[in-house]
Write a protein that holds these residues in place. Structure first.
Motif, mmCIF file in Angstrom:
data_model
loop_
_atom_site.group_PDB
_atom_site.id
_atom_site.type_symbol
_atom_site.label_atom_id
_atom_site.label_comp_id
_atom_site.label_asym_id
_atom_site.label_seq_id
_atom_site.Cartn_x
_atom_site.Cartn_y
_atom_site.Cartn_z
ATOM 1 N N THR A 23 21.530 53.741 23.767
ATOM 2 C CA THR A 23 20.706 54.196 24.881
ATOM 3 C C THR A 23 20.311 52.979 25.709
ATOM 4 O O THR A 23 19.819 51.987 25.159
ATOM 5 N N ASN A 24 20.531 53.053 27.011
ATOM 6 C CA ASN A 24 20.180 51.962 27.906
ATOM 7 C C ASN A 24 18.663 51.805 27.943
ATOM 8 O O ASN A 24 17.942 52.788 28.107
ATOM 9 N N ILE A 25 18.170 50.594 27.781
ATOM 10 C CA ILE A 25 16.725 50.346 27.730
ATOM 11 C C ILE A 25 16.078 50.593 29.091
ATOM 12 O O ILE A 25 14.995 51.163 29.174
ATOM 13 N N MET A 67 21.933 44.645 21.467
ATOM 14 C CA MET A 67 21.204 45.877 21.179
ATOM 15 C C MET A 67 20.170 45.662 20.087
ATOM 16 O O MET A 67 20.288 44.769 19.260
ATOM 17 N N CYS A 68 19.160 46.504 20.128
ATOM 18 C CA CYS A 68 18.108 46.465 19.124
ATOM 19 C C CYS A 68 17.927 47.873 18.570
ATOM 20 O O CYS A 68 18.363 48.845 19.183
ATOM 21 N N PRO A 69 17.303 48.004 17.420
ATOM 22 C CA PRO A 69 17.067 49.343 16.861
ATOM 23 C C PRO A 69 16.220 50.190 17.814
ATOM 24 O O PRO A 69 15.318 49.688 18.481
ATOM 25 N N GLU A 70 16.516 51.466 17.865
ATOM 26 C CA GLU A 70 15.794 52.384 18.737
ATOM 27 C C GLU A 70 14.294 52.406 18.424
ATOM 28 O O GLU A 70 13.462 52.573 19.308
ATOM 29 N N GLN A 80 9.630 44.243 28.007
ATOM 30 C CA GLN A 80 9.752 43.096 27.096
ATOM 31 C C GLN A 80 11.115 43.079 26.423
ATOM 32 O O GLN A 80 11.733 42.035 26.262
ATOM 33 N N LEU A 81 11.582 44.250 26.008
ATOM 34 C CA LEU A 81 12.867 44.333 25.309
ATOM 35 C C LEU A 81 14.037 43.982 26.208
ATOM 36 O O LEU A 81 14.985 43.332 25.774
ATOM 37 N N GLU A 86 20.142 44.974 26.153
ATOM 38 C CA GLU A 86 20.537 45.964 27.141
ATOM 39 C C GLU A 86 20.417 47.381 26.588
ATOM 40 O O GLU A 86 20.168 48.321 27.322
ATOM 41 N N TRP A 87 20.626 47.504 25.281
ATOM 42 C CA TRP A 87 20.748 48.810 24.652
ATOM 43 C C TRP A 87 19.912 48.900 23.378
ATOM 44 O O TRP A 87 19.623 47.889 22.747
#
Length: 103
Positions: A23-25, A67-70, A80-81, A86-87
């Protein structure tokens, strides 16, 4: 190295999770599915896994996906993220991580 590559392709046949849901942040309505298949493994150069399970996929053509965890969206603000990612991703499998070239 050829034996390791062949073993990796055989392992991907038995993985229960066949794709990552990204999912795009910035625009949460923009969802993509990254298939975990031989095509991905042939183009993927390496993966960097952070101590908090953030992921950076480095492809052989020079493209990078961070990417980072949802679940991080529940703790941190999207502004901040998106400085570093990006995702977000929502599915991952330990088996696949075990056999991928990881830094």
């Amino acid at each position: 190295m050829l034996n390791q590559t062949h073993a990796l392709m055989e392992i991907t046949k038995d993985i229960s999770i066949k794709q990552l849901r990204l999912t795009n942040i910035t625009d949460r309505s923009k969802v993509k599915h990254m298939p975990i298949d031989n095509a991905l493994l042939h183009t993927l150069g390496s993966i960097i896994i952070g101590k908090n399970l953030d992921l950076i996929f480095i492809f052989r053509d020079g493209n990078v996906i961070s990417m980072c965890p949802e679940s991080w969206l529940q703790v941190q603000q999207p502004d901040q993220l998106k400085k570093n990612f990006e995702w977000t991703y929502s599915e991952w499998t330990q088996l696949w991580m075990k056999y991928v070239p990881i830094i």
